[in-house]
Design a protein around this motif. Sequence first.
Motif, PDB file in Angstrom:
ATOM      1  N   ASN A  67       0.780  -1.223   0.065  1.00  0.00           N
ATOM      2  CA  ASN A  67       0.020   0.010  -0.094  1.00  0.00           C
ATOM      3  C   ASN A  67       0.833   1.363   0.052  1.00  0.00           C
ATOM      4  OD1 ASN A  67      -2.387   1.433   0.048  1.00  0.00           O
ATOM      5  ND2 ASN A  67      -2.493   1.588   2.322  1.00  0.00           N
ATOM      6  N   LYS A  68       1.711   1.294   0.759  1.00  0.00           N
ATOM      7  CA  LYS A  68       2.770   2.675   0.917  1.00  0.00           C
ATOM      8  C   LYS A  68       3.532   2.549  -0.466  1.00  0.00           C
ATOM      9  CE  LYS A  68       3.933   2.277   5.755  1.00  0.00           C
ATOM     10  NZ  LYS A  68       5.046   2.009   6.665  1.00  0.00           N
ATOM     11  N   GLU A  69       3.870   1.661  -1.311  1.00  0.00           N
ATOM     12  CA  GLU A  69       4.556   1.757  -2.487  1.00  0.00           C
ATOM     13  C   GLU A  69       3.597   1.785  -3.556  1.00  0.00           C
ATOM     14  OE1 GLU A  69       7.064  -1.523  -2.472  1.00  0.00           O
ATOM     15  OE2 GLU A  69       8.410  -0.970  -0.954  1.00  0.00           O
ATOM     16  N   GLN A  70       2.138   1.915  -3.369  1.00  0.00           N
ATOM     17  CA  GLN A  70       1.240   1.779  -4.324  1.00  0.00           C
ATOM     18  C   GLN A  70       1.590   0.789  -5.503  1.00  0.00           C
ATOM     19  OE1 GLN A  70       1.269   5.931  -5.691  1.00  0.00           O
ATOM     20  NE2 GLN A  70      -0.066   6.657  -4.109  1.00  0.00           N
ATOM     21  N   ASN A  71       1.553  -0.521  -4.883  1.00  0.00           N
ATOM     22  CA  ASN A  71       1.795  -1.546  -5.743  1.00  0.00           C
ATOM     23  C   ASN A  71       0.360  -1.921  -6.278  1.00  0.00           C
ATOM     24  OD1 ASN A  71       4.537  -1.652  -5.833  1.00  0.00           O
ATOM     25  ND2 ASN A  71       4.298  -2.901  -3.957  1.00  0.00           N
ATOM     26  N   LEU A  72       0.300  -2.666  -7.428  1.00  0.00           N
ATOM     27  CA  LEU A  72      -0.908  -3.246  -7.685  1.00  0.00           C
ATOM     28  C   LEU A  72      -1.095  -4.610  -7.050  1.00  0.00           C
ATOM     29  CD1 LEU A  72      -3.257  -3.885  -9.763  1.00  0.00           C
ATOM     30  CD2 LEU A  72      -1.710  -4.913 -11.445  1.00  0.00           C
ATOM     31  N   LEU A  73      -2.164  -4.812  -6.628  1.00  0.00           N
ATOM     32  CA  LEU A  73      -2.275  -6.041  -5.816  1.00  0.00           C
ATOM     33  C   LEU A  73      -3.358  -7.012  -6.315  1.00  0.00           C
ATOM     34  CD1 LEU A  73      -2.998  -4.702  -2.272  1.00  0.00           C
ATOM     35  CD2 LEU A  73      -0.657  -5.793  -3.134  1.00  0.00           C
ATOM     36  N   VAL A  74      -2.992  -8.192  -6.603  1.00  0.00           N
ATOM     37  CA  VAL A  74      -3.889  -9.145  -7.316  1.00  0.00           C
ATOM     38  C   VAL A  74      -4.371 -10.231  -6.090  1.00  0.00           C
ATOM     39  CG1 VAL A  74      -4.154 -11.072  -9.045  1.00  0.00           C
ATOM     40  CG2 VAL A  74      -2.859  -9.007  -9.430  1.00  0.00           C
ATOM     41  N   TYR A  75      -5.490 -10.213  -5.766  1.00  0.00           N
ATOM     42  CA  TYR A  75      -6.095 -11.003  -4.617  1.00  0.00           C
ATOM     43  C   TYR A  75      -6.406 -12.588  -5.384  1.00  0.00           C
ATOM     44  CZ  TYR A  75      -8.810 -12.236  -0.310  1.00  0.00           C
ATOM     45  OH  TYR A  75      -9.216 -12.718   0.831  1.00  0.00           O
ATOM     46  N   GLY A  84      -8.162 -20.656   4.432  1.00  0.00           N
ATOM     47  CA  GLY A  84      -6.926 -19.821   4.863  1.00  0.00           C
ATOM     48  C   GLY A  84      -6.263 -18.722   3.776  1.00  0.00           C
ATOM     49  N   SER A  85      -7.058 -18.734   2.680  1.00  0.00           N
ATOM     50  CA  SER A  85      -6.888 -17.757   1.549  1.00  0.00           C
ATOM     51  C   SER A  85      -7.676 -16.477   1.837  1.00  0.00           C
ATOM     52  CB  SER A  85      -7.129 -18.109   0.437  1.00  0.00           C
ATOM     53  OG  SER A  85      -6.509 -19.352   0.111  1.00  0.00           O
ATOM     54  N   ILE A  86      -8.606 -16.491   2.751  1.00  0.00           N
ATOM     55  CA  ILE A  86      -9.509 -15.329   2.794  1.00  0.00           C
ATOM     56  C   ILE A  86      -8.957 -14.439   3.870  1.00  0.00           C
ATOM     57  CG2 ILE A  86     -11.820 -14.527   3.686  1.00  0.00           C
ATOM     58  CD1 ILE A  86     -11.998 -16.098   0.972  1.00  0.00           C
ATOM     59  N   ILE A  87      -8.806 -13.161   3.631  1.00  0.00           N
ATOM     60  CA  ILE A  87      -8.193 -12.126   4.304  1.00  0.00           C
ATOM     61  C   ILE A  87      -9.343 -11.210   4.837  1.00  0.00           C
ATOM     62  CG2 ILE A  87      -6.506 -10.359   4.767  1.00  0.00           C
ATOM     63  CD1 ILE A  87      -4.933 -11.818   2.469  1.00  0.00           C
ATOM     64  N   GLY A  88      -9.794 -11.473   5.909  1.00  0.00           N
ATOM     65  CA  GLY A  88     -11.255 -10.915   6.291  1.00  0.00           C
ATOM     66  C   GLY A  88     -10.918  -9.376   6.359  1.00  0.00           C
ATOM     67  N   ASP A  89      -9.917  -8.828   6.884  1.00  0.00           N
ATOM     68  CA  ASP A  89      -9.875  -7.402   7.025  1.00  0.00           C
ATOM     69  C   ASP A  89      -9.029  -6.640   6.026  1.00  0.00           C
ATOM     70  OD1 ASP A  89      -7.493  -8.680   8.042  1.00  0.00           O
ATOM     71  OD2 ASP A  89      -7.479  -7.567   9.957  1.00  0.00           O
ATOM     72  N   LEU A  90      -9.087  -7.182   4.852  1.00  0.00           N
ATOM     73  CA  LEU A  90      -8.059  -6.767   3.758  1.00  0.00           C
ATOM     74  C   LEU A  90      -8.234  -5.304   3.636  1.00  0.00           C
ATOM     75  CD1 LEU A  90      -6.079  -7.436   1.238  1.00  0.00           C
ATOM     76  CD2 LEU A  90      -8.248  -7.834   0.009  1.00  0.00           C
ATOM     77  N   MET A  91      -9.454  -4.908   3.519  1.00  0.00           N
ATOM     78  CA  MET A  91      -9.991  -3.380   3.429  1.00  0.00           C
ATOM     79  C   MET A  91      -9.329  -2.374   4.317  1.00  0.00           C
ATOM     80  SD  MET A  91     -11.272  -3.714   0.322  1.00  0.00           S
ATOM     81  CE  MET A  91     -11.561  -1.946   0.065  1.00  0.00           C
ATOM     82  N   ASP A  92      -8.872  -2.904   5.658  1.00  0.00           N
ATOM     83  CA  ASP A  92      -8.250  -2.094   6.534  1.00  0.00           C
ATOM     84  C   ASP A  92      -6.745  -1.812   6.032  1.00  0.00           C
ATOM     85  OD1 ASP A  92     -10.397  -2.280   8.187  1.00  0.00           O
ATOM     86  OD2 ASP A  92      -9.534  -4.007   9.460  1.00  0.00           O
ATOM     87  N   TYR A  93      -6.129  -2.662   5.186  1.00  0.00           N
ATOM     88  CA  TYR A  93      -4.894  -2.297   4.806  1.00  0.00           C
ATOM     89  C   TYR A  93      -4.750  -1.825   3.355  1.00  0.00           C
ATOM     90  CZ  TYR A  93      -3.953  -5.551   8.971  1.00  0.00           C
ATOM     91  OH  TYR A  93      -3.823  -5.999   9.996  1.00  0.00           O
ATOM     92  N   VAL A  94      -5.616  -2.386   2.880  1.00  0.00           N
ATOM     93  CA  VAL A  94      -5.727  -1.527   1.070  1.00  0.00           C
ATOM     94  C   VAL A  94      -6.815  -0.743   0.825  1.00  0.00           C
ATOM     95  CG1 VAL A  94      -5.334  -2.252  -1.100  1.00  0.00           C
ATOM     96  CG2 VAL A  94      -4.120  -3.491   0.522  1.00  0.00           C
ATOM     97  N   PRO A  95      -6.883   0.487   0.784  1.00  0.00           N
ATOM     98  CA  PRO A  95      -7.914   1.204   0.548  1.00  0.00           C
ATOM     99  C   PRO A  95      -8.628   0.830  -1.029  1.00  0.00           C
ATOM    100  CG  PRO A  95      -6.171   2.445   0.452  1.00  0.00           C
ATOM    101  CD  PRO A  95      -5.429   1.253   0.538  1.00  0.00           C
TER     102      PRO A  95
END
Length: 95
Positions: A67-75, A84-95
């Motif tokens: 997020n700091k480096e403004q990288n493209l993230l692919v989920y 185990g793949s689900i990140i429930g609070d993903l939106m807390d880290y990536v707007p």
Amino acid sequence: MVEEKRCPGCGAILQTLDDQEQGYIPATLYNREDAICQRCFKLRHYGQFFTVPTVGKEYEKLLITANKEQNLLVYVIDLFNFDGSIIGDLMDYVP
């Protein structure tokens, strides 16, 4: 600083301490060039799969850095480890 070895199959950091955790590999195989974690080995050679708990802190650090480096993230979701793949609070880290 020692560089982390990662499993080329799933990307987990290889470790030899806990066979119930992500990235486990027997210590005798750790230094092999083609080393893969126990989970990927069993999936590749025996068609067996099992879930391992995700390492929340590792993902958290990766997401904050991305997020700091403004990288493209692919989920990507692992169908063999769906829960185990689900990140429930993903939106807390990536707007």
